[in-house]
Structures are given as structure tokens and as C-alpha cells.
Write a protein that holds these residues in place. Structure first.
Motif, PDB file in Angstrom:
ATOM      1  N   ILE A 214       0.865  -1.248  -0.101  1.00  0.00           N
ATOM      2  CA  ILE A 214       0.005   0.017   0.098  1.00  0.00           C
ATOM      3  C   ILE A 214       0.707   1.232  -0.166  1.00  0.00           C
ATOM      4  N   LEU A 215       2.037   1.555   0.862  1.00  0.00           N
ATOM      5  CA  LEU A 215       2.744   2.298   0.925  1.00  0.00           C
ATOM      6  C   LEU A 215       3.521   2.372  -0.518  1.00  0.00           C
ATOM      7  N   GLU A 216       3.776   1.419  -1.292  1.00  0.00           N
ATOM      8  CA  GLU A 216       4.475   1.447  -2.698  1.00  0.00           C
ATOM      9  C   GLU A 216       3.414   1.764  -3.621  1.00  0.00           C
ATOM     10  N   GLN A 217       2.397   1.163  -3.862  1.00  0.00           N
ATOM     11  CA  GLN A 217       1.629   1.559  -4.787  1.00  0.00           C
ATOM     12  C   GLN A 217       0.660   3.001  -4.286  1.00  0.00           C
ATOM     13  N   HIS A 218       0.081   2.740  -3.514  1.00  0.00           N
ATOM     14  CA  HIS A 218      -0.949   3.861  -3.064  1.00  0.00           C
ATOM     15  C   HIS A 218      -0.389   5.187  -2.627  1.00  0.00           C
ATOM     16  N   GLY A 219       0.915   4.895  -2.081  1.00  0.00           N
ATOM     17  CA  GLY A 219       1.673   6.176  -1.612  1.00  0.00           C
ATOM     18  C   GLY A 219       2.135   6.722  -2.885  1.00  0.00           C
ATOM     19  N   GLN A 220       2.601   6.016  -3.811  1.00  0.00           N
ATOM     20  CA  GLN A 220       2.915   6.708  -5.046  1.00  0.00           C
ATOM     21  C   GLN A 220       1.606   7.415  -5.626  1.00  0.00           C
ATOM     22  N   ARG A 221       0.567   6.750  -5.782  1.00  0.00           N
ATOM     23  CA  ARG A 221      -0.649   7.282  -6.268  1.00  0.00           C
ATOM     24  C   ARG A 221      -0.878   8.711  -5.703  1.00  0.00           C
ATOM     25  N   MET A 222      -0.763   8.724  -4.262  1.00  0.00           N
ATOM     26  CA  MET A 222      -0.861   9.939  -3.585  1.00  0.00           C
ATOM     27  C   MET A 222      -0.100  11.273  -3.902  1.00  0.00           C
ATOM     28  N   ILE A 223       1.229  10.535  -4.018  1.00  0.00           N
ATOM     29  CA  ILE A 223       2.115  11.683  -4.498  1.00  0.00           C
ATOM     30  C   ILE A 223       1.990  12.352  -5.791  1.00  0.00           C
ATOM     31  N   ASP A 224       1.657  11.416  -6.858  1.00  0.00           N
ATOM     32  CA  ASP A 224       1.416  11.927  -8.228  1.00  0.00           C
ATOM     33  C   ASP A 224      -0.218  12.208  -8.369  1.00  0.00           C
ATOM     34  N   ARG A 225      -1.017  12.166  -7.288  1.00  0.00           N
ATOM     35  CA  ARG A 225      -2.244  12.720  -7.515  1.00  0.00           C
ATOM     36  C   ARG A 225      -3.044  11.887  -8.460  1.00  0.00           C
ATOM     37  N   ASP A 226      -2.831  10.604  -8.418  1.00  0.00           N
ATOM     38  CA  ASP A 226      -3.375   9.863  -9.611  1.00  0.00           C
ATOM     39  C   ASP A 226      -4.586   8.838  -8.999  1.00  0.00           C
ATOM     40  N   PHE A 227      -6.006   9.356  -8.955  1.00  0.00           N
ATOM     41  CA  PHE A 227      -6.959   8.729  -8.277  1.00  0.00           C
ATOM     42  C   PHE A 227      -7.963   7.908  -9.122  1.00  0.00           C
ATOM     43  N   ALA A 228      -7.523   7.794 -10.588  1.00  0.00           N
ATOM     44  CA  ALA A 228      -8.317   6.887 -11.657  1.00  0.00           C
ATOM     45  C   ALA A 228      -8.771   5.761 -10.661  1.00  0.00           C
ATOM     46  N   PRO A 229      -9.891   5.237 -10.568  1.00  0.00           N
ATOM     47  CA  PRO A 229     -10.293   4.255  -9.818  1.00  0.00           C
ATOM     48  C   PRO A 229      -9.760   2.683 -10.106  1.00  0.00           C
ATOM     49  N   GLY A 230      -9.003   2.215  -9.675  1.00  0.00           N
ATOM     50  CA  GLY A 230      -8.746   0.776  -9.533  1.00  0.00           C
ATOM     51  C   GLY A 230      -9.611   0.161  -8.755  1.00  0.00           C
ATOM     52  N   ALA A 231      -9.825   0.395  -7.448  1.00  0.00           N
ATOM     53  CA  ALA A 231     -10.937   0.163  -6.620  1.00  0.00           C
ATOM     54  C   ALA A 231     -11.549   1.495  -6.187  1.00  0.00           C
ATOM     55  N   PRO A 232     -12.713   1.587  -6.582  1.00  0.00           N
ATOM     56  CA  PRO A 232     -13.463   2.789  -6.269  1.00  0.00           C
ATOM     57  C   PRO A 232     -13.687   2.965  -4.778  1.00  0.00           C
ATOM     58  N   ALA A 233     -13.617   4.314  -4.175  1.00  0.00           N
ATOM     59  CA  ALA A 233     -13.932   4.474  -2.708  1.00  0.00           C
ATOM     60  C   ALA A 233     -15.099   3.919  -2.277  1.00  0.00           C
ATOM     61  N   ARG A 234     -16.011   4.141  -3.065  1.00  0.00           N
ATOM     62  CA  ARG A 234     -17.576   3.573  -2.592  1.00  0.00           C
ATOM     63  C   ARG A 234     -17.484   2.294  -2.382  1.00  0.00           C
ATOM     64  N   ILE A 235     -16.536   1.217  -3.249  1.00  0.00           N
ATOM     65  CA  ILE A 235     -16.532  -0.129  -2.781  1.00  0.00           C
ATOM     66  C   ILE A 235     -15.728  -0.215  -1.634  1.00  0.00           C
ATOM     67  N   GLN A 236     -14.622   0.452  -1.290  1.00  0.00           N
ATOM     68  CA  GLN A 236     -13.973   0.277  -0.046  1.00  0.00           C
ATOM     69  C   GLN A 236     -15.018   0.696   1.133  1.00  0.00           C
ATOM     70  N   LEU A 237     -15.717   1.552   1.033  1.00  0.00           N
ATOM     71  CA  LEU A 237     -16.791   1.926   1.917  1.00  0.00           C
ATOM     72  C   LEU A 237     -17.738   0.916   2.223  1.00  0.00           C
ATOM     73  N   LYS A 238     -18.166   0.334   1.305  1.00  0.00           N
ATOM     74  CA  LYS A 238     -18.907  -1.068   1.268  1.00  0.00           C
ATOM     75  C   LYS A 238     -18.435  -1.903   2.238  1.00  0.00           C
ATOM     76  N   ASP A 239     -17.306  -2.177   1.905  1.00  0.00           N
ATOM     77  CA  ASP A 239     -16.547  -3.505   2.789  1.00  0.00           C
ATOM     78  C   ASP A 239     -16.324  -3.003   3.957  1.00  0.00           C
ATOM     79  N   LEU A 240     -15.992  -1.851   4.148  1.00  0.00           N
ATOM     80  CA  LEU A 240     -15.797  -1.501   5.767  1.00  0.00           C
ATOM     81  C   LEU A 240     -17.039  -1.334   6.426  1.00  0.00           C
ATOM     82  N   ARG A 241     -18.279  -1.178   5.761  1.00  0.00           N
ATOM     83  CA  ARG A 241     -19.388  -1.307   6.309  1.00  0.00           C
ATOM     84  C   ARG A 241     -19.751  -2.701   6.699  1.00  0.00           C
TER      85      ARG A 241
END
Length: 303
Positions: A214-241
Motif C-alpha cells: 500500500i505504501l509502495e503503490q498507493h503512496g505513489q498514487r497519492m504523490i502523483d495525485r493519480d486517483f483514477a479508480p482501480g478500486a473505487p472509494a464507494r466499494i471500500q466504504l461498502k466493504d468497511l460497512r
């Protein structure tokens, strides 16, 4: 050459590359998707069915990769796919659904004389494209043996336990993912706000105890501000629920999962339902009135 006929229901961000890997492995296939146009890239290589029931009628292995439990219930039950299963087929639900729903669908499949596996995955669209998904399978060993050749074209399979166990493993995975994305967001924003280069911080941390995919892949996404969905936030929210629902059912309190849930709930409420789940950084920036920025120029950057 594989002879088992595979029906695949759900040709979306994950389902499309999974279908490609199954076709490349030589499996004869029938496809169905609610938006039929998503099946078109595979026309001529696979049959395209007009309904879920027609898609599964002659299949030896039926794979569903759908958005949530409500959609799985609709496709399998209300649209008749469960009733159309042939005796001896194996239904493999690779969606992320409630363990209780997986157990109910497993019982219904057994009544039809069919096998059932709940086999959710981790690895996102990159893993789906590369055929390197981590597949967490719950169900009978005999059903897994029948489905294994198809599943091995999609990634590495681990038999977790009885029906429902695969979904429990996926909930465990998503708890770690959601909480860790939050931790990575906070760490990089803290470093940048204080004047450190977040890209250099990420590089340094990758070599230490805090290193993770997560630090490797998503940390780089955050630095690049590349938030094109691989796994959309709404799906993560559904899973956390689902994680919190399962925890309550078992008499557990999970404070870190609850906090991650609240962050994603706010992220989605603020209009970011379809950003990648690494976009939780956007909610943290909103709360703090601070911006991580992009690349090296973003070190210490503020709005």
C-alpha cells in the motif's frame, strides 16, 4: 485445452481483464453483463447471453464478479441464474458480499445439485490484468478442485475453510487495506507539511518496517495525485460497512475499522465516490486545509 465451459457474470473493471485471462487460457465462455456493451470487446471469442439465466444454463463453472451483495442477490435469485444452474456445476462468487449471504447462496446451490465457492479476491485491477489475484476460497475441497483450473488462470488460490470463510478473509483484507491507506495518507501529509519531500519519505520508509504494498503503490498514487479508480472509494466504504456489521454480529468493537469507515463515508459524501480508494488522502486534505501536492514540488505544499 480446457473443456469446462465458463459463464462469467459481471464484465466490469475487474471482470473484463479476468475474462481476457480465461479466454487466453483457452476456456470456452459465455458472458453476461447488465450493460451489454461491456461484453462487446469479447464478441467472436465468447458467447454473449441476453440474461443471467441463459448465460449459466450450459456452464460447468459459473463465476460472478459483481459490485455488492444486493446485485449478486438480484442476478442469482431474482433474475433466475441460481435456478438455471445445471446439476454438477460449480458456482464461484468472486464478488465481495456478506458471509451470511454467501452461506445462504451456498445452501441454495446445494439444493440445485451444484457446488458453491465464495472466492473474493485481492489485488485490484492490476492483479486482474496480470492474472496474479489473491483468491480466498471458502467451500468444499471437491468444489475447489473442480474450479481450480479456471481460478488458476486468474491468480493464486488459498482454501480458507467452509462456505463463508472466503468472505471473512476478504473482510480481514479490506480492514487492513482501509486502515493502512489512512495511515499512509496521514504519514505523507505530516511529512510534507513539515517540509520533508514526501517522495523521499516514501522511498526511505519502503526499506524499513513500515514498508508495504500500500505504501509502495498507493503512496505513489497519492504523490502523483493519480486517483483514477482501480478500486473505487464507494466499494471500500461498502466493504468497511460489512466489516463493522460482521463485527457487531460477533460482539466485537473495531475502532480502527470504524475510523477508516468514517473517513470513507465523508470522502464519498463530498463527491468522491468514484475516485480510487487511495483518494482517502483528499478527505484528509479537506479536513486539514492542506495539500500533499504532486511529486517533489509538493513537499510542504499548502492550499
Amino acid at each position: 485445452m480446457p473443456t469446462s465451459h465458463v459463464a462469467f457474470l459481471g464484465i466490469g473493471l475487474m471482470g473484463a481483464p479476468m475474462t481476457r485471462n480465461l479466454l487466453d487460457a483457452g476456456f470456452p465462455m459465455t458472458l453476461w453483463n447488465r450493460t451489454a456493451s461491456k461484453c462487446e470487446p469479447f464478441r467472436g471469442q465468447a458467447d454473449i447471453a441476453a440474461s443471467p439465466a441463459k448465460a449459466v444454463a450450459d456452464a460447468d463453472i459459473v463465476i460472478t464478479m459483481l459490485e455488492n451483495g444486493d446485485v449478486v442477490e438480484d442476478v442469482l435469485i431474482r433474475q433466475g441464474a441460481m435456478d438455471a444452474l445445471k446439476s454438477g456445476a460449480v458456482l464461484v462468487d468472486m464478488s465481495s458480499v456478506q458471509p451470511s449471504l454467501a452461506r445462504r447462496h451456498g445452501s441454495l446451490a446445494t439444493e440445485r445439485g451444484a457446488g458453491y465457492l465464495d472466492a473474493p479476491v485481492s489485488g485490484g485491477t492490476r492483479g486482474a490484468e496480470a492474472g496474479t489475484l489473491s483468491i480466498m476460497a471458502g467451500g468444499a475441497a471437491t468444489d475447489l478442485e473442480q474450479a481450480a483450473p479456471a481460478l488458476s488462470a486468474l491468480g493464486k488460490v488459498t482454501h480458507i475453510g467452509p462456505v463463508g470463510a472466503g468472505q471473512l478473509a476478504k473482510l480481514a483484507n479490506q480492514a487492513i487495506v482501509g486502515v493502512t491507506i489512512g495511515a499512509v495518507s496521514e504519514a505523507l501529509l505530516l511529512a510534507a507539511r513539515g517540509g520533508a519531500d514526501p517522495e523521499a519519505v516514501r522511498e526511505a520508509l519502503m526499506g524499513g518496517f513500515a514498508g508495504s504494498r500500500i505504501l509502495e503503490q498507493h503512496g505513489q498514487r497519492m504523490i502523483d495525485r493519480d486517483f483514477a479508480p482501480g478500486a473505487p472509494a464507494r466499494i471500500q466504504l461498502k466493504d468497511l460497512r460489512m466489516i463493522l456489521d460482521e463485527a457487531r454480529a460477533e460482539g466485537l468493537t473495531l475502532p480502527l475499522a470504524q475510523q477508516a469507515h468514517n473517513g470513507y463515508l465523508s470522502l464519498v459524501a463530498n463527491g468522491h465516490a468514484d475516485v480510487d480508494h487511495s483518494g482517502l488522502l483528499l478527505e484528509l486534505e479537506h479536513v486539514n486545509g492542506a495539500r500533499l501536492g504532486g511529486g517533489r514540488s509538493g513537499a510542504g505544499g499548502k492550499d
